[in-house]
Write a protein that holds these residues in place. Structure first.
Motif, PDB file in Angstrom:
ATOM      1  N   MET A  62     -55.841   3.288   5.116  1.00  0.00           N
ATOM      2  CA  MET A  62     -57.006   3.547   4.600  1.00  0.00           C
ATOM      3  C   MET A  62     -57.043   2.903   3.287  1.00  0.00           C
ATOM      4  O   MET A  62     -58.520   1.784   2.893  1.00  0.00           O
ATOM      5  N   SER A  63     -56.283   2.308   3.071  1.00  0.00           N
ATOM      6  CA  SER A  63     -55.905   1.013   2.312  1.00  0.00           C
ATOM      7  C   SER A  63     -56.377  -0.579   2.902  1.00  0.00           C
ATOM      8  O   SER A  63     -57.072  -1.067   2.193  1.00  0.00           O
ATOM      9  N   CYS A  64     -55.628  -0.580   4.099  1.00  0.00           N
ATOM     10  CA  CYS A  64     -57.022  -1.780   4.533  1.00  0.00           C
ATOM     11  C   CYS A  64     -58.174  -1.250   4.705  1.00  0.00           C
ATOM     12  O   CYS A  64     -58.664  -2.117   4.880  1.00  0.00           O
ATOM     13  N   LEU A  65     -58.592  -0.229   4.848  1.00  0.00           N
ATOM     14  CA  LEU A  65     -60.105  -0.331   5.925  1.00  0.00           C
ATOM     15  C   LEU A  65     -60.722  -0.203   4.136  1.00  0.00           C
ATOM     16  O   LEU A  65     -61.971  -0.749   3.854  1.00  0.00           O
ATOM     17  N   ARG A  66     -60.070  -0.013   2.779  1.00  0.00           N
ATOM     18  CA  ARG A  66     -61.049   0.537   1.678  1.00  0.00           C
ATOM     19  C   ARG A  66     -60.686  -1.857   1.389  1.00  0.00           C
ATOM     20  O   ARG A  66     -61.719  -2.070   0.963  1.00  0.00           O
ATOM     21  N   LYS A  67     -59.059  -2.704   1.507  1.00  0.00           N
ATOM     22  CA  LYS A  67     -59.502  -3.370   1.416  1.00  0.00           C
ATOM     23  C   LYS A  67     -60.631  -4.151   1.316  1.00  0.00           C
ATOM     24  O   LYS A  67     -61.281  -5.336   1.995  1.00  0.00           O
TER      25      LYS A  67
ATOM     26  N   SER B 274     -59.495  13.962   1.476  1.00  0.00           N
ATOM     27  CA  SER B 274     -57.622  13.669   0.848  1.00  0.00           C
ATOM     28  C   SER B 274     -57.419  13.310   2.218  1.00  0.00           C
ATOM     29  O   SER B 274     -57.430  13.274   3.396  1.00  0.00           O
ATOM     30  N   SER B 275     -55.832  12.479   1.628  1.00  0.00           N
ATOM     31  CA  SER B 275     -55.566  11.651   3.412  1.00  0.00           C
ATOM     32  C   SER B 275     -54.329  12.858   4.042  1.00  0.00           C
ATOM     33  O   SER B 275     -54.570  12.968   5.021  1.00  0.00           O
ATOM     34  N   ASP B 276     -54.521  13.892   3.068  1.00  0.00           N
ATOM     35  CA  ASP B 276     -54.313  15.107   3.798  1.00  0.00           C
ATOM     36  C   ASP B 276     -55.229  16.044   4.730  1.00  0.00           C
ATOM     37  O   ASP B 276     -54.579  16.035   5.533  1.00  0.00           O
ATOM     38  N   LEU B 277     -56.280  16.297   4.802  1.00  0.00           N
ATOM     39  CA  LEU B 277     -56.928  16.460   5.700  1.00  0.00           C
ATOM     40  C   LEU B 277     -57.129  15.635   6.567  1.00  0.00           C
ATOM     41  O   LEU B 277     -57.219  15.560   8.229  1.00  0.00           O
ATOM     42  N   ILE B 278     -57.580  14.044   6.481  1.00  0.00           N
ATOM     43  CA  ILE B 278     -57.524  13.463   7.111  1.00  0.00           C
ATOM     44  C   ILE B 278     -56.566  13.496   8.350  1.00  0.00           C
ATOM     45  O   ILE B 278     -55.956  13.772   9.075  1.00  0.00           O
ATOM     46  N   ALA B 279     -55.150  13.674   7.890  1.00  0.00           N
ATOM     47  CA  ALA B 279     -53.832  13.153   8.383  1.00  0.00           C
ATOM     48  C   ALA B 279     -54.030  14.336   9.603  1.00  0.00           C
ATOM     49  O   ALA B 279     -53.453  14.231  10.402  1.00  0.00           O
TER      50      ALA B 279
ATOM     51  N   ASN C 177     -49.061  11.363   9.785  1.00  0.00           N
ATOM     52  CA  ASN C 177     -48.494  11.723   8.298  1.00  0.00           C
ATOM     53  C   ASN C 177     -48.860  11.420   7.326  1.00  0.00           C
ATOM     54  O   ASN C 177     -49.455   9.626   7.908  1.00  0.00           O
ATOM     55  N   PRO C 178     -49.794  11.637   6.376  1.00  0.00           N
ATOM     56  CA  PRO C 178     -50.656  10.717   5.260  1.00  0.00           C
ATOM     57  C   PRO C 178     -50.060   9.867   4.585  1.00  0.00           C
ATOM     58  O   PRO C 178     -50.801   8.854   4.606  1.00  0.00           O
ATOM     59  N   ALA C 179     -48.816   9.907   4.903  1.00  0.00           N
ATOM     60  CA  ALA C 179     -48.310   7.902   4.371  1.00  0.00           C
ATOM     61  C   ALA C 179     -48.593   7.188   5.305  1.00  0.00           C
ATOM     62  O   ALA C 179     -49.545   6.306   4.399  1.00  0.00           O
ATOM     63  N   ARG C 180     -49.402   7.276   7.078  1.00  0.00           N
ATOM     64  CA  ARG C 180     -49.732   6.491   7.329  1.00  0.00           C
ATOM     65  C   ARG C 180     -51.204   6.879   7.356  1.00  0.00           C
ATOM     66  O   ARG C 180     -51.257   5.142   7.299  1.00  0.00           O
ATOM     67  N   ILE C 181     -51.348   7.040   7.409  1.00  0.00           N
ATOM     68  CA  ILE C 181     -53.322   8.179   6.950  1.00  0.00           C
ATOM     69  C   ILE C 181     -53.648   6.605   5.671  1.00  0.00           C
ATOM     70  O   ILE C 181     -53.998   5.993   5.614  1.00  0.00           O
TER      71      ILE C 181
END
Length: 139
Positions: A43-48, A24-29, A35-39
């Motif tokens: 991650m959105s960029c990496l998904r794209k 999850s973004s929380d675990l990665i953060a 911050n999870p929002a930064r992750i």
């Protein structure tokens, strides 16, 4: 160089390290110490870019999309940070009568562009798997 590149590499290496390659973004953060929002933004960029997939719902999160041996740091750099070696500001004044002041920005831009290409070629030799291997060797 910006911190997004380091965070992206750290996140992908962490996903490669996990047995199911998902988090999850929380675990990665928490692992990255940010911050999870930064992750989520990175991650959105990496998904794209095709490096991760997302799974919605309970137990969902980000999962590595590909083999760690096939993902190079240059690919990640081009996705999240390309061209960040060059600073946003340069000295000099193109309208100045002084030869140095009027031409330094053009010359420095060329130097930074060449450095960026050299850096990308270097990063092409490093994979997520090789970063993870180096981490494991540090134990």
């Amino acid at each position: 160089m910006n911190s997004e590149f380091t965070i992206a590499v750290h996140s992908l290496v962490f996903l490669a390290y996990l047995p199911d390659h998902m988090a999850s973004s929380d675990l990665i953060a928490k692992n990255v110490s940010t911050n999870p929002a930064r992750i989520r933004k990175i991650m959105s960029c990496l998904r794209k870019g095709g490096f991760v997939k997302t799974k919605e719902g309970i137990g969902g999160g980000y999962i590595l999309n590909g083999e760690p041996e096939d993902i190079t740091l240059a690919q990640i750099y081009r996705t999240v940070s390309c061209g960040t070696i060059k600073p946003h500001w340069c000295t000099g004044d193109p309208d100045e009568d002084c030869l140095v002041s009027s031409k330094i920005q053009v010359v420095m831009d060329d130097i930074f562009d060449e450095a960026d290409l050299y850096f990308e070629r270097y990063l092409d030799q490093i994979t997520i798997a090789s970063v993870l291997k180096k981490i494991k060797q540090c134990q």
